[in-house]
Design a protein around this motif. Structure first.
Motif, short mmCIF file in Angstrom:
data_model
loop_
_atom_site.label_atom_id
_atom_site.label_comp_id
_atom_site.label_asym_id
_atom_site.label_seq_id
_atom_site.Cartn_x
_atom_site.Cartn_y
_atom_site.Cartn_z
N CYS A 1 -1.74 -5.53 2.42
CA CYS A 1 -0.33 -5.70 2.09
C CYS A 1 0.35 -6.45 3.21
O CYS A 1 0.13 -6.16 4.39
CB CYS A 1 0.34 -4.35 1.89
SG CYS A 1 2.08 -4.46 1.42
N CYS B 1 4.38 -7.95 4.19
CA CYS B 1 5.76 -7.81 3.73
C CYS B 1 6.71 -8.23 4.84
O CYS B 1 6.31 -8.44 5.99
CB CYS B 1 6.04 -6.37 3.32
SG CYS B 1 5.95 -5.19 4.69
N TRP C 1 11.58 -4.47 2.88
CA TRP C 1 10.49 -3.61 2.43
C TRP C 1 11.06 -2.26 1.99
O TRP C 1 11.81 -1.62 2.73
CB TRP C 1 9.49 -3.43 3.56
CG TRP C 1 8.41 -2.43 3.32
CD1 TRP C 1 8.16 -1.31 4.05
CD2 TRP C 1 7.42 -2.48 2.31
NE1 TRP C 1 7.08 -0.65 3.54
CE2 TRP C 1 6.60 -1.35 2.47
CE3 TRP C 1 7.15 -3.37 1.26
CZ2 TRP C 1 5.52 -1.08 1.63
CZ3 TRP C 1 6.09 -3.10 0.44
CH2 TRP C 1 5.28 -1.97 0.63
N TYR D 1 6.30 -10.90 0.42
CA TYR D 1 5.58 -9.69 0.03
C TYR D 1 4.33 -10.08 -0.76
O TYR D 1 4.39 -10.95 -1.63
CB TYR D 1 6.48 -8.81 -0.84
CG TYR D 1 5.81 -7.57 -1.41
CD1 TYR D 1 5.99 -6.33 -0.83
CD2 TYR D 1 5.00 -7.65 -2.55
CE1 TYR D 1 5.39 -5.19 -1.36
CE2 TYR D 1 4.39 -6.52 -3.08
CZ TYR D 1 4.59 -5.29 -2.48
OH TYR D 1 3.99 -4.17 -3.01
N ARG E 1 0.72 -7.78 -2.14
CA ARG E 1 -0.23 -6.67 -2.10
C ARG E 1 -1.47 -7.13 -2.84
O ARG E 1 -1.37 -7.63 -3.96
CB ARG E 1 0.38 -5.45 -2.76
CG ARG E 1 -0.23 -4.14 -2.35
CD ARG E 1 0.64 -2.96 -2.76
NE ARG E 1 0.65 -1.95 -1.70
CZ ARG E 1 1.71 -1.30 -1.30
NH1 ARG E 1 2.89 -1.55 -1.85
NH2 ARG E 1 1.63 -0.40 -0.34
N PRO F 1 7.33 -5.68 -4.94
CA PRO F 1 7.19 -4.25 -5.23
C PRO F 1 7.41 -3.96 -6.71
O PRO F 1 6.75 -3.08 -7.28
CB PRO F 1 8.27 -3.60 -4.35
CG PRO F 1 8.49 -4.57 -3.23
CD PRO F 1 8.32 -5.93 -3.87
#
Length: 278
Positions: free
Chosen positions: A148, A150, A155, A215, A217, A235
């Motif tokens: 991940c 960010c 965040w 960001y 992931r 997210p």
């Protein structure tokens, strides 16, 4: 069920809304907010009156059947202590990370009810579940990578604390996918961390960076008979259903009086990995 949400920030607000959507009666309490108005507006049946169990509905004492703790991580142990002092010993859900130091572990290890849960909601993310299922079904040597990056300014978990605690999601995913509970390599700085687990059957690398302008992931798992990956560029891309599914699992277990898939012991295992890395 009657559900008490302690902490009314972003996580507490989500849990309260999901518990109500699942058909449960919801009370909320937060020392730092005027929940007389907030709770009355969102949940007209109950309001908080200044004590974790002083929740009253039309003058009648309202006692919870399950409690969700969504306060900042450094307060979790104290909240558990206060719950016991108020006589509560029922089903308990605690947001991740479970706590910020192993010195507080005994509060969680000694919780008297069989239904406990840590909120590692990525276990209920559909793609995470599919990756783990593929790995488990392959019954083969595997390599996995969970990463991940960010920007800490935006965040959503920026209040967790140091990068290791921020990595709690990824550490939990690694352990959930069979990583050994001992680290074999660590690289650590104030804004990033890299952890490695390895055994004859598994190798797992975790990477986290909190000093990125974006960001992302990304998860990959590969074995002799299975390959899978998933990535998310925000997210929000993880989806909202996983939060409701996670809470529904906890509440179903609470009603049945049985253990959850992610009990306090799993949260403490993540914290022990963090302590090893320091």
């Amino acid at each position: 069920m009657r559900i008490l949400i302690i902490g009314f920030g972003s996580a507490g607000t989500r849990h309260a809304a999901n518990a109500q959507a699942l058909g449960h009666s919801v009370g909320v309490y937060d020392r730092d907010h005027d929940l007389r108005c907030a709770a009355a507006q969102a949940y007209s049946r109950v309001e908080a009156n200044g004590c974790a169990f002083g929740v009253i509905d039309d003058g009648v004492r309202w006692r919870p059947e399950a409690v969700v703790v969504a306060t900042p991580v450094h307060t979790h142990a104290n909240v558990l202590l206060e719950l016991r002092e108020h006589g509560y010993a029922g089903p308990l859900f605690v947001e991740k990370p479970i706590c910020d130091t192993l010195m507080a572990a005994h509060y969680f290890e000694k919780w008297p009810h069989s239904t406990t849960m840590v909120g590692y909601n990525l276990r209920w993310q559909p793609q995470a579940r599919a990756l783990r299922a593929g790995l488990v079904n392959s019954e083969a040597v595997s390599a996995a990578r969970f990463g991940c990056v960010c920007n800490m300014a935006d965040w959503p978990g920026h209040d967790y604390g140091e990068p290791l605690l921020e990595m709690s999601h990824e550490i939990d995913l690694a352990l959930w996918c069979g990583a050994p509970d001992e680290l074999t390599a660590v690289e650590l700085d104030k804004d990033w961390a890299k952890l490695e687990f390895s055994s004859p059957d598994h190798r797992v690398d975790l990477c986290w960076s909190a000093a990125e302008p974006r960001y992302r992931r990304a998860w990959t798992i590969a074995s002799e008979r299975f390959n899978g990956s998933a990535w998310f560029d925000s997210p929000q891309a993880l989806g909202e259903q996983m939060y409701r599914d996670e809470l529904a699992h906890f509440l179903a277990c609470a009603q049945a009086g049985v253990a959850t898939e992610c009990p306090f012991a799993d949260g403490l295992a993540v914290l022990r990995i963090c302590e090893q890395a320091k």
